[in-house]
Design a protein around this motif. Sequence first.
Motif, PDB file in Angstrom:
ATOM      1  N   PRO A  80       9.093 -67.060  29.098  1.00 15.92           N
ATOM      2  CA  PRO A  80       8.798 -68.468  28.835  1.00 15.92           C
ATOM      3  C   PRO A  80       9.741 -69.102  27.807  1.00 15.92           C
ATOM      4  O   PRO A  80       9.985 -70.300  27.854  1.00 15.92           O
ATOM      5  N   LEU A  81      10.265 -68.307  26.910  1.00 13.99           N
ATOM      6  CA  LEU A  81      11.128 -68.838  25.849  1.00 13.99           C
ATOM      7  C   LEU A  81      12.603 -68.798  26.215  1.00 13.99           C
ATOM      8  O   LEU A  81      13.310 -69.798  26.063  1.00 13.99           O
ATOM      9  N   LEU A  82      13.082 -67.665  26.711  1.00 16.84           N
ATOM     10  CA  LEU A  82      14.514 -67.472  26.911  1.00 16.84           C
ATOM     11  C   LEU A  82      14.967 -67.601  28.355  1.00 16.84           C
ATOM     12  O   LEU A  82      16.157 -67.531  28.641  1.00 16.84           O
ATOM     13  N   GLY A  83      14.035 -67.785  29.261  1.00 15.28           N
ATOM     14  CA  GLY A  83      14.401 -68.065  30.640  1.00 15.28           C
ATOM     15  C   GLY A  83      14.446 -66.854  31.555  1.00 15.28           C
ATOM     16  O   GLY A  83      14.304 -65.709  31.140  1.00 15.28           O
ATOM     17  N   GLU A  84      14.664 -67.158  32.805  1.00 13.59           N
ATOM     18  CA  GLU A  84      14.590 -66.170  33.870  1.00 13.59           C
ATOM     19  C   GLU A  84      15.673 -65.105  33.785  1.00 13.59           C
ATOM     20  O   GLU A  84      15.405 -63.927  33.985  1.00 13.59           O
ATOM     21  N   ARG A  85      16.909 -65.471  33.500  1.00 12.77           N
ATOM     22  CA  ARG A  85      17.977 -64.466  33.529  1.00 12.77           C
ATOM     23  C   ARG A  85      17.811 -63.431  32.424  1.00 12.77           C
ATOM     24  O   ARG A  85      17.973 -62.233  32.661  1.00 12.77           O
ATOM     25  N   VAL A  86      17.508 -63.851  31.211  1.00 12.80           N
ATOM     26  CA  VAL A  86      17.296 -62.887  30.127  1.00 12.80           C
ATOM     27  C   VAL A  86      16.149 -61.951  30.502  1.00 12.80           C
ATOM     28  O   VAL A  86      16.262 -60.735  30.365  1.00 12.80           O
ATOM     29  N   ALA A  87      15.072 -62.520  31.011  1.00 11.05           N
ATOM     30  CA  ALA A  87      13.928 -61.698  31.414  1.00 11.05           C
ATOM     31  C   ALA A  87      14.311 -60.720  32.517  1.00 11.05           C
ATOM     32  O   ALA A  87      13.935 -59.542  32.476  1.00 11.05           O
ATOM     33  N   ARG A  88      15.065 -61.185  33.503  1.00 10.56           N
ATOM     34  CA  ARG A  88      15.466 -60.309  34.610  1.00 10.56           C
ATOM     35  C   ARG A  88      16.356 -59.164  34.114  1.00 10.56           C
ATOM     36  O   ARG A  88      16.176 -58.008  34.508  1.00 10.56           O
ATOM     37  N   LEU A  89      17.298 -59.456  33.230  1.00 10.84           N
ATOM     38  CA  LEU A  89      18.175 -58.406  32.693  1.00 10.84           C
ATOM     39  C   LEU A  89      17.369 -57.348  31.952  1.00 10.84           C
ATOM     40  O   LEU A  89      17.607 -56.151  32.107  1.00 10.84           O
ATOM     41  N   VAL A  90      16.424 -57.784  31.151  1.00  8.65           N
ATOM     42  CA  VAL A  90      15.583 -56.841  30.403  1.00  8.65           C
ATOM     43  C   VAL A  90      14.736 -56.020  31.369  1.00  8.65           C
ATOM     44  O   VAL A  90      14.628 -54.799  31.233  1.00  8.65           O
ATOM     45  N   ARG A  91      14.147 -56.677  32.346  1.00 10.56           N
ATOM     46  CA  ARG A  91      13.273 -55.981  33.304  1.00 10.56           C
ATOM     47  C   ARG A  91      14.039 -54.932  34.090  1.00 10.56           C
ATOM     48  O   ARG A  91      13.547 -53.832  34.328  1.00 10.56           O
ATOM     49  N   LEU A  92      15.260 -55.234  34.483  1.00 12.18           N
ATOM     50  CA  LEU A  92      16.043 -54.320  35.313  1.00 12.18           C
ATOM     51  C   LEU A  92      16.728 -53.229  34.496  1.00 12.18           C
ATOM     52  O   LEU A  92      17.319 -52.314  35.069  1.00 12.18           O
ATOM     53  N   LEU A  93      16.632 -53.294  33.174  1.00 16.37           N
ATOM     54  CA  LEU A  93      17.397 -52.369  32.331  1.00 16.37           C
ATOM     55  C   LEU A  93      16.971 -50.923  32.450  1.00 16.37           C
ATOM     56  O   LEU A  93      17.796 -50.023  32.588  1.00 16.37           O
ATOM     57  N   ALA A  94      15.688 -50.644  32.351  1.00 11.25           N
ATOM     58  CA  ALA A  94      15.253 -49.249  32.220  1.00 11.25           C
ATOM     59  C   ALA A  94      14.395 -48.818  33.395  1.00 11.25           C
ATOM     60  O   ALA A  94      13.489 -49.537  33.798  1.00 11.25           O
ATOM     61  N   PRO A  95      14.665 -47.623  33.937  1.00 11.15           N
ATOM     62  CA  PRO A  95      13.775 -47.103  34.969  1.00 11.15           C
ATOM     63  C   PRO A  95      12.451 -46.709  34.346  1.00 11.15           C
ATOM     64  O   PRO A  95      12.417 -46.004  33.352  1.00 11.15           O
ATOM     65  N   GLU A  96      11.374 -47.227  34.906  1.00  7.08           N
ATOM     66  CA  GLU A  96      10.047 -46.934  34.360  1.00  7.08           C
ATOM     67  C   GLU A  96       9.075 -46.703  35.493  1.00  7.08           C
ATOM     68  O   GLU A  96       8.651 -47.637  36.148  1.00  7.08           O
ATOM     69  N   GLY A  97       8.759 -45.471  35.722  1.00 10.34           N
ATOM     70  CA  GLY A  97       7.709 -45.160  36.681  1.00 10.34           C
ATOM     71  C   GLY A  97       8.081 -45.360  38.120  1.00 10.34           C
ATOM     72  O   GLY A  97       7.229 -45.588  38.953  1.00 10.34           O
ATOM     73  N   GLY A  98       9.390 -45.323  38.447  1.00 12.16           N
ATOM     74  CA  GLY A  98       9.721 -45.319  39.858  1.00 12.16           C
ATOM     75  C   GLY A  98      10.394 -46.571  40.331  1.00 12.16           C
ATOM     76  O   GLY A  98      11.310 -47.078  39.720  1.00 12.16           O
TER      77      GLY A  98
END
Length: 156
Positions: free
Chosen positions: A70-88
């Motif tokens: 909500p604060l930094l936007g979709e791209r920052v969120a997407r980069l963070v989300r895609l960074l680490a493998p977590e649970g498959g």
Amino acid sequence: MPYVASVLELMDLLRGCSDDHGLRTAALLRRSHPADKELQLAGLVHDLGRLLRPSERAGRALLAAEAVRPLLGERVARLVRLLAPEGGSGGGREGACDDGHADADAVATLRQAGEAAAASGLDAGVLEDWRPLLELVAARAHPAVPAGNAIDPLGS
């Protein structure tokens, strides 16, 4: 799911971090990719999930991504989300690199910077140095809302 409502709140959360891994990661990205401000901020905030829920290991990248979206936007969120493998499936290295995603190179760069930061004794400066960039990206993500003000994720 918790979210970060303002740059000030985000900075307070990041100050609670016991190490400066995010600062070192962001500093490395600033040097290697000076034009990609969102990538730099993804490096700064990628460990936020660990601060928000220290007892939980699974799902930290998703938690961090949703907290800053909500604060930094979709791209920052997407980069963070895609960074680490977590649970498959879907959130990790496989999802970032194998699906032809437009940010696959940025995710690989972010991952490399995170690994280098963990092994580095780099003096990354202080968190306050990042405030102007946080405010700039927040303002771009929500042009009608001043960066220091709270963002209502429901748009009401």
